[in-house]
Write a protein that holds these residues in place. Structure first.
Motif, PDB file in Angstrom:
ATOM      1  N   PHE A  11     -56.252-126.018  65.919  1.00  0.00           N
ATOM      2  CA  PHE A  11     -55.630-127.319  66.139  1.00  0.00           C
ATOM      3  C   PHE A  11     -54.623-127.757  65.063  1.00  0.00           C
ATOM      4  O   PHE A  11     -53.993-128.793  65.223  1.00  0.00           O
ATOM      5  CB  PHE A  11     -56.727-128.399  66.231  1.00  0.00           C
ATOM      6  N   ALA A  12     -54.482-126.988  64.003  1.00  0.00           N
ATOM      7  CA  ALA A  12     -53.657-127.437  62.872  1.00  0.00           C
ATOM      8  C   ALA A  12     -52.228-127.776  63.301  1.00  0.00           C
ATOM      9  O   ALA A  12     -51.623-128.722  62.771  1.00  0.00           O
ATOM     10  CB  ALA A  12     -53.650-126.378  61.772  1.00  0.00           C
ATOM     11  N   ASP A  13     -51.679-127.021  64.253  1.00  0.00           N
ATOM     12  CA  ASP A  13     -50.300-127.263  64.701  1.00  0.00           C
ATOM     13  C   ASP A  13     -50.236-128.095  65.986  1.00  0.00           C
ATOM     14  O   ASP A  13     -49.155-128.253  66.568  1.00  0.00           O
ATOM     15  CB  ASP A  13     -49.579-125.932  64.921  1.00  0.00           C
ATOM     16  N   ASN A  14     -51.355-128.605  66.436  1.00  0.00           N
ATOM     17  CA  ASN A  14     -51.403-129.367  67.690  1.00  0.00           C
ATOM     18  C   ASN A  14     -50.593-130.654  67.560  1.00  0.00           C
ATOM     19  O   ASN A  14     -50.691-131.363  66.548  1.00  0.00           O
ATOM     20  CB  ASN A  14     -52.867-129.691  68.018  1.00  0.00           C
ATOM     21  N   PRO A  15     -49.769-130.978  68.566  1.00  0.00           N
ATOM     22  CA  PRO A  15     -48.975-132.221  68.511  1.00  0.00           C
ATOM     23  C   PRO A  15     -49.819-133.474  68.294  1.00  0.00           C
ATOM     24  O   PRO A  15     -49.324-134.464  67.742  1.00  0.00           O
ATOM     25  CB  PRO A  15     -48.279-132.252  69.870  1.00  0.00           C
ATOM     26  N   LEU A  16     -51.071-133.449  68.740  1.00  0.00           N
ATOM     27  CA  LEU A  16     -51.935-134.614  68.560  1.00  0.00           C
ATOM     28  C   LEU A  16     -52.514-134.687  67.144  1.00  0.00           C
ATOM     29  O   LEU A  16     -53.102-135.705  66.765  1.00  0.00           O
ATOM     30  CB  LEU A  16     -53.081-134.579  69.580  1.00  0.00           C
ATOM     31  N   VAL A  17     -52.316-133.617  66.392  1.00  0.00           N
ATOM     32  CA  VAL A  17     -52.768-133.588  65.001  1.00  0.00           C
ATOM     33  C   VAL A  17     -51.601-133.891  64.062  1.00  0.00           C
ATOM     34  O   VAL A  17     -51.720-134.719  63.144  1.00  0.00           O
ATOM     35  CB  VAL A  17     -53.394-132.213  64.651  1.00  0.00           C
ATOM     36  N   VAL A  18     -50.461-133.255  64.305  1.00  0.00           N
ATOM     37  CA  VAL A  18     -49.284-133.478  63.441  1.00  0.00           C
ATOM     38  C   VAL A  18     -48.552-134.766  63.814  1.00  0.00           C
ATOM     39  O   VAL A  18     -47.716-135.246  63.055  1.00  0.00           O
ATOM     40  CB  VAL A  18     -48.336-132.263  63.507  1.00  0.00           C
ATOM     41  N   GLY A  19     -48.863-135.325  64.965  1.00  0.00           N
ATOM     42  CA  GLY A  19     -48.261-136.582  65.409  1.00  0.00           C
ATOM     43  C   GLY A  19     -49.327-137.524  65.935  1.00  0.00           C
ATOM     44  O   GLY A  19     -50.524-137.258  65.823  1.00  0.00           O
ATOM     45  N   GLU A  20     -48.887-138.657  66.517  1.00  0.00           N
ATOM     46  CA  GLU A  20     -49.839-139.634  67.065  1.00  0.00           C
ATOM     47  C   GLU A  20     -50.805-138.968  68.042  1.00  0.00           C
ATOM     48  O   GLU A  20     -50.383-138.120  68.841  1.00  0.00           O
ATOM     49  CB  GLU A  20     -49.072-140.752  67.792  1.00  0.00           C
ATOM     50  N   PRO A  21     -52.064-139.277  67.923  1.00  0.00           N
ATOM     51  CA  PRO A  21     -52.750-140.265  67.062  1.00  0.00           C
ATOM     52  C   PRO A  21     -53.276-139.670  65.752  1.00  0.00           C
ATOM     53  O   PRO A  21     -54.197-140.215  65.174  1.00  0.00           O
ATOM     54  CB  PRO A  21     -53.892-140.746  67.943  1.00  0.00           C
ATOM     55  N   PHE A  22     -52.705-138.515  65.328  1.00  0.00           N
ATOM     56  CA  PHE A  22     -53.055-137.884  64.049  1.00  0.00           C
ATOM     57  C   PHE A  22     -54.564-137.596  63.966  1.00  0.00           C
ATOM     58  O   PHE A  22     -55.256-138.031  63.047  1.00  0.00           O
ATOM     59  CB  PHE A  22     -52.611-138.755  62.865  1.00  0.00           C
ATOM     60  N   ILE A  23     -55.005-136.841  64.939  1.00  0.00           N
ATOM     61  CA  ILE A  23     -56.434-136.520  65.004  1.00  0.00           C
ATOM     62  C   ILE A  23     -56.861-135.668  63.810  1.00  0.00           C
ATOM     63  O   ILE A  23     -56.209-134.685  63.463  1.00  0.00           O
ATOM     64  CB  ILE A  23     -56.756-135.764  66.312  1.00  0.00           C
ATOM     65  N   ARG A  24     -57.936-136.080  63.205  1.00  0.00           N
ATOM     66  CA  ARG A  24     -58.594-135.265  62.197  1.00  0.00           C
ATOM     67  C   ARG A  24     -60.034-134.953  62.663  1.00  0.00           C
ATOM     68  O   ARG A  24     -60.399-133.804  62.781  1.00  0.00           O
ATOM     69  CB  ARG A  24     -58.613-135.976  60.832  1.00  0.00           C
ATOM     70  N   PHE A  25     -60.795-135.979  62.935  1.00  0.00           N
ATOM     71  CA  PHE A  25     -62.170-135.762  63.400  1.00  0.00           C
ATOM     72  C   PHE A  25     -62.237-135.876  64.929  1.00  0.00           C
ATOM     73  O   PHE A  25     -61.624-136.764  65.530  1.00  0.00           O
ATOM     74  CB  PHE A  25     -63.118-136.796  62.773  1.00  0.00           C
TER      75      PHE A  25
END
Length: 363
Positions: A91-105
């Protein structure tokens, strides 16, 4: 095949693209508050998207399936936990991780049907990574996901009850005409004082005729049937040689008649065919018969027989068959019957009110 079955199960829930529902919103709100996350979702995984039936803390209603964390969760078929998405190679490069909503957990519990299909997840999401998500947390998420499935299955049961009720009403309506005719037949046969064997034989004959009509109506969604199709089907048993038909059936000005009219018409044609084989044109060498109709403010159906060798004219009797021709059909059609019996042939006609016979859309 498993994926197709899963998508079918999802479609059958009738949840996709429906309005927000407070029952699911309460559960996502409870999940976010209980597990201390900013976001909680009821996510349904469609063929190429994940769609959110309930969103707590998120403004969008759907994302592409290929970036959905929940896609991984439904494959796992058990609670999936990602403590820090930025450090997870999936998931490191996932748009939802690098952008909104900036998922971490992320933690997601699959929503699994009784048949084992994972429809989606109840998931909780936060922009802050976590050190742990212990068994107590997992149990809370698991229990809340079970609550989501209770609501989904409750909807399915309600639909089943509603659908069965609709089906029952439709069957009552659609079968009612046939049952009414059968009841009338039994009553009339009883009054005609025939012996028991003949009673059973005639009743079976008429019920089979009605069953054939029932079959034709079922192929037309029980709404109506073509008068020409009905005539061909009803009179076919009286053709001694299918390749050399003796009965001419009108092939112009075809129209659809109602289910109730179709039952009466099939009895009419069966009786005319039976009589013709026993006493008329279809039972004599060179005899011919014809069936047709005219339309207008008052409709009329006509049966005509022509004999090569004249026979002694017989007046219509008072038995069961005559009751069909004289009473049952005219009463159903709201018209009158006329008999014309001559040595060289036999004519029968019955009038009908259009609103008793034609489908409403054709009147």
């Amino acid at each position: 095949m498993k994926e197709q079955a899963r998508l079918t199960a999802l479609s059958e829930t009738k949840l996709l693209d429906t309005d927000p529902d407070p029952r699911f919103d309460r559960l996502t709100r409870l999940a976010a508050n209980s597990l201390e996350t900013e976001i909680a979702l009821v996510s349904l995984i469609d063929a190429d998207r994940q769609w959110f039936k309930s969103c707590y803390g998120l403004g969008t209603k759907e994302t592409s399936r290929d970036i959905a964390f929940c896609e991984y969760a439904i494959r796992a078929n058990e609670i999936m936990v990602v403590l820090d998405a930025a450090k997870d190679v999936r998931f490191a490069d996932n748009p939802l991780v690098v952008g909104e909503p900036f998922i971490r957990f992320y933690a997601g519990a699959p929503l699994i049907t009784r048949d084992g299909h994972a429809l989606g997840t109840l998931c909780v999401i936060d922009p802050k990574p976590r050190e742990s998500f212990d068994e107590t947390d997992r149990q809370i998420l698991r229990d809340l996901a079970a609550g989501v499935m209770v609501e989904i299955e409750a909807d399915a049961r309600k639909r089943q009850v509603h659908d069965l009720s609709v089906i029952n009403r439709e069957l009552e309506h659609r079968m009612g005409n046939m049952y009414a005719h059968v009841t009338s037949l039994i009553s009339l046969l009883d009054k005609s004082e025939v012996e028991h064997g003949q009673f059973v034989r005639r009743l079976r004959e008429k019920i089979n005729t009605l069953a054939e009509t029932q079959s034709m109506l079922s192929r037309n969604n029980w709404q109506s049937v073509s008068i020409r199709e009905l005539a061909i089907k009803s009179l076919q048993p009286f053709e001694p040689e299918p390749d050399n038909p003796l009965i001419a059936i009108q092939d112009q000005d075809d129209f659809h008649i109602t289910a109730r009219a179709a039952f009466a018409m099939s009895l009419l044609l069966n009786e005319l065919g039976t009589n013709s084989v026993k006493h008329g044109a279809l039972g004599s060498t060179g005899g011919r018969a014809a069936f047709g109709w005219t339309q207008g403010d008052l409709m009329q159906f006509n049966w005509q027989e022509k004999l090569i060798a004249p026979r002694e004219a017989r007046e219509p009797g008072s038995g069961f068959g005559s009751l069909i021709l004289k009473r049952i059909v005219p009463k159903t059609f709201g018209g009158q019957a006329v008999f014309d019996i001559q040595p060289e042939g036999f004519n029968y006609s019955v009038t009908a009110l259009p609103d008793r016979v034609r489908m409403l859309s054709e009147r």
